[in-house]
Design a protein around this motif. Structure first.
Motif, PDB file in Angstrom:
ATOM      1  N   UNK A 188       0.820  -1.221   0.000  1.00 47.13           N
ATOM      2  CA  UNK A 188       0.000   0.000   0.000  1.00 47.13           C
ATOM      3  C   UNK A 188       0.856   1.275   0.000  1.00 47.13           C
ATOM      4  N   UNK A 189       2.045   1.212  -0.583  1.00 49.20           N
ATOM      5  CA  UNK A 189       2.858   2.426  -0.624  1.00 49.20           C
ATOM      6  C   UNK A 189       2.413   3.274  -1.811  1.00 49.20           C
ATOM      7  N   UNK A 190       2.734   4.562  -1.763  1.00 44.98           N
ATOM      8  CA  UNK A 190       2.128   5.499  -2.708  1.00 44.98           C
ATOM      9  C   UNK A 190       2.894   5.672  -4.012  1.00 44.98           C
ATOM     10  N   UNK A 191       4.022   4.974  -4.165  1.00 44.18           N
ATOM     11  CA  UNK A 191       4.777   5.009  -5.427  1.00 44.18           C
ATOM     12  C   UNK A 191       4.995   6.429  -5.936  1.00 44.18           C
ATOM     13  N   UNK A 192       5.368   7.323  -5.046  1.00 43.63           N
ATOM     14  CA  UNK A 192       5.710   8.675  -5.486  1.00 43.63           C
ATOM     15  C   UNK A 192       4.549   9.638  -5.575  1.00 43.63           C
ATOM     16  N   UNK A 193       3.320   9.151  -5.396  1.00 43.04           N
ATOM     17  CA  UNK A 193       2.150  10.044  -5.404  1.00 43.04           C
ATOM     18  C   UNK A 193       2.300  11.024  -4.238  1.00 43.04           C
ATOM     19  N   UNK A 194       2.255  12.321  -4.558  1.00 41.02           N
ATOM     20  CA  UNK A 194       2.546  13.335  -3.549  1.00 41.02           C
ATOM     21  C   UNK A 194       1.372  13.564  -2.590  1.00 41.02           C
ATOM     22  N   UNK A 195       1.683  13.759  -1.326  1.00 42.20           N
ATOM     23  CA  UNK A 195       0.658  14.118  -0.340  1.00 42.20           C
ATOM     24  C   UNK A 195       1.030  15.461   0.267  1.00 42.20           C
ATOM     25  N   UNK A 196       0.176  16.462   0.049  1.00 40.50           N
ATOM     26  CA  UNK A 196       0.444  17.768   0.649  1.00 40.50           C
ATOM     27  C   UNK A 196      -0.791  18.219   1.424  1.00 40.50           C
ATOM     28  N   UNK A 197      -0.819  19.495   1.818  1.00 39.52           N
ATOM     29  CA  UNK A 197      -1.916  19.943   2.678  1.00 39.52           C
ATOM     30  C   UNK A 197      -3.251  20.051   1.928  1.00 39.52           C
ATOM     31  N   UNK A 198      -3.235  19.845   0.598  1.00 45.02           N
ATOM     32  CA  UNK A 198      -4.494  19.790  -0.149  1.00 45.02           C
ATOM     33  C   UNK A 198      -5.025  18.361  -0.265  1.00 45.02           C
ATOM     34  N   UNK A 199      -4.330  17.435   0.389  1.00 42.87           N
ATOM     35  CA  UNK A 199      -4.700  16.022   0.271  1.00 42.87           C
ATOM     36  C   UNK A 199      -5.525  15.561   1.470  1.00 42.87           C
ATOM     37  N   UNK A 200      -6.580  14.805   1.179  1.00 39.38           N
ATOM     38  CA  UNK A 200      -7.337  14.109   2.222  1.00 39.38           C
ATOM     39  C   UNK A 200      -7.064  12.621   2.067  1.00 39.38           C
ATOM     40  N   UNK A 201      -6.848  11.942   3.183  1.00 40.75           N
ATOM     41  CA  UNK A 201      -6.556  10.507   3.145  1.00 40.75           C
ATOM     42  C   UNK A 201      -7.678   9.742   3.834  1.00 40.75           C
ATOM     43  N   UNK A 202      -8.205   8.737   3.137  1.00 44.63           N
ATOM     44  CA  UNK A 202      -9.260   7.896   3.704  1.00 44.63           C
ATOM     45  C   UNK A 202      -8.753   6.459   3.756  1.00 44.63           C
ATOM     46  N   UNK A 203      -8.768   5.878   4.946  1.00 43.62           N
ATOM     47  CA  UNK A 203      -8.233   4.525   5.123  1.00 43.62           C
ATOM     48  C   UNK A 203      -9.386   3.559   5.374  1.00 43.62           C
ATOM     49  N   UNK A 204      -9.686   2.764   4.358  1.00 44.30           N
ATOM     50  CA  UNK A 204     -10.814   1.820   4.428  1.00 44.30           C
ATOM     51  C   UNK A 204     -10.409   0.506   3.768  1.00 44.30           C
ATOM     52  N   UNK A 205      -9.278  -0.045   4.216  1.00 43.36           N
ATOM     53  CA  UNK A 205      -8.840  -1.318   3.626  1.00 43.36           C
ATOM     54  C   UNK A 205      -9.693  -2.451   4.184  1.00 43.36           C
ATOM     55  N   UNK A 206      -9.447  -3.655   3.702  1.00 37.81           N
ATOM     56  CA  UNK A 206     -10.295  -4.777   4.118  1.00 37.81           C
ATOM     57  C   UNK A 206      -9.921  -5.315   5.483  1.00 37.81           C
ATOM     58  N   UNK A 207      -8.828  -4.822   6.071  1.00 35.45           N
ATOM     59  CA  UNK A 207      -8.464  -5.415   7.356  1.00 35.45           C
ATOM     60  C   UNK A 207      -7.645  -4.493   8.233  1.00 35.45           C
TER      61      UNK A 207
END
Lengths: 251, 251
Positions: free
Chosen positions: A139-158
């Motif tokens: 589940x790593x982001x492979x370089x996809x940038x996360x800045x203060x305009x980013x919202x993160x939602x964590x809803x994996x299966x486990x």
């Protein structure tokens, strides 16, 4: 807020028009400035209404029409510059809630990124509207940038994956981090991360259990409650019915 | 909540299976009953997960597979009966908020009906996902039924139309009636309707100004706040962050 700036770049000699005149149109319909003639401002406003809904940034020269008092039409060149937010939603977990979540987020103008370890879930047939799909085991982001305009939602299966994603998320600059789960599961995850060196301060900003309490249990209703929480946090909303916030008293 | 009922209608003589055995699968993944074998319940659950997302009601006989202890496969006939809500959203006014509202409502499983007096706004190019479009001068519903599964959203382009729509809406059985507008406009509308014979009781149930207070001002954010209010009312939600409702204390 999205906005479109119109600038007069070329005018055919009509009295009253000045090159460089500007009209700014905001997403709520309010305007600032003028192109010099109400008929030009009207044409720009009509275009802006549609463009703001489409939500694509870009700049181009467009032809507008202006008529003088003899009703002779003149072509006027105007620079049209569309500004849009670069807000992004990163969704860890490509399950049942992610489907409506990504669809609704796109309507709200988010760029969407879905991350999962299962290619049979994380693919473009399932998520035709997603801007990016990242399929990898950890589940790593492979370089996809996360800045203060980013919202993160964590809803994996486990629980295990949720915890791994949260561990990375709290180190990021994301303005919103939410994680699904019952109170007891959330508590367990928080405990383990504290044990692994996370700070209370980092965990206190996590929206978990995720979403506003709308009471719905269907995937689309959970997605709605998550987006309502993100928008509400972003705008300091109270989540209460506006009816009770701006009470109308009947005499 | 959507649900799918599976009923065993024909079995090939496998020990332990009984005709008429039932398994009910709800949208949240919970189940009731059994078809008689875990392998059958598993196949049904896999189908149900996808069907619930698609949201189309219907009944048919499907073939499932059951194996005995010698791993010989047998065909088992099962009746699959999909129940979906018949909730409906009627939107008066086909303007900027209606576009994202209808799109999101469809994702939430609402049948959607859009009403406006302007054919250039109320058409299938603009609303490809709407289930019905009604274009007429007086915003009347042309026989479209309103019952307690109906939510009504009044967001026309002007006070006059809003008032006319609300006057009819409060006489209906709709479970939710919301109207856009500033507090002062809402007050004015309410006053005029009281004057025309509406009761306080009728007006007090109207959600106006419409929506939960999420603070957003863009069309899609307003649409989100309206749907959040409808879902919340329907499920007795508090609108508060779940994080504060189900607090996780960090020791």
């Amino acid at each position: 807020m999205p906005a479109i700036m119109y600038t007069l770049v070329n005018q055919p000699g009509l009295t009253g028009l000045k090159e460089g005149s500007r009209l700014l149109i905001l997403a709520d319909g309010s305007t600032l400035g003028t192109l010099g003639l109400p008929q030009l401002d009207k044409q720009a406003a009509d275009r802006a209404g549609e463009l703001i809904l489409k939500g694509r940034p870009g700049t181009k020269i467009i032809p507008l029409q202006a008529a003088n008092h003899n009703r002779t039409a003149y072509a006027v060149s105007v620079l049209e510059d569309c500004y849009f937010s670069n807000k992004k939603l990163v969704v860890f977990g490509a399950g049942h809630v992610a489907l409506p979540l990504v669809e609704m987020a796109a309507i709200l103008g988010f760029k969407t990124v879905v991350v999962d370890d299962r290619s049979e879930f994380c693919n473009s047939e399932r998520f035709p509207g997603a801007d990016a799909l990242i399929c990898n085991r950890d589940y790593s982001l492979s370089g996809e940038e996360i800045d203060r305009n980013t919202s993160i939602v964590i809803i994996t299966r486990g629980h295990k994956h949720d915890q791994a994603c949260l561990k990375e998320a709290i180190k990021s600059a994301a303005s919103y981090i939410g994680m699904i789960g019952s109170s007891s599961k959330v508590r367990q995850t928080f405990k383990e991360l504290l044990h692994q060196g996370a700070s209370k301060q980092q965990l206190e900003k996590v929206a978990a259990p995720i979403g506003l309490d709308l009471g719905g249990q269907q995937p689309a209703e959970i997605a709605l409650s998550i987006l309502a929480e993100i928008v509400s946090m972003d705008n300091n909303g109270s989540g209460k019915p506006l009816k009770t916030v701006k009470t109308v008293v009947l005499e």
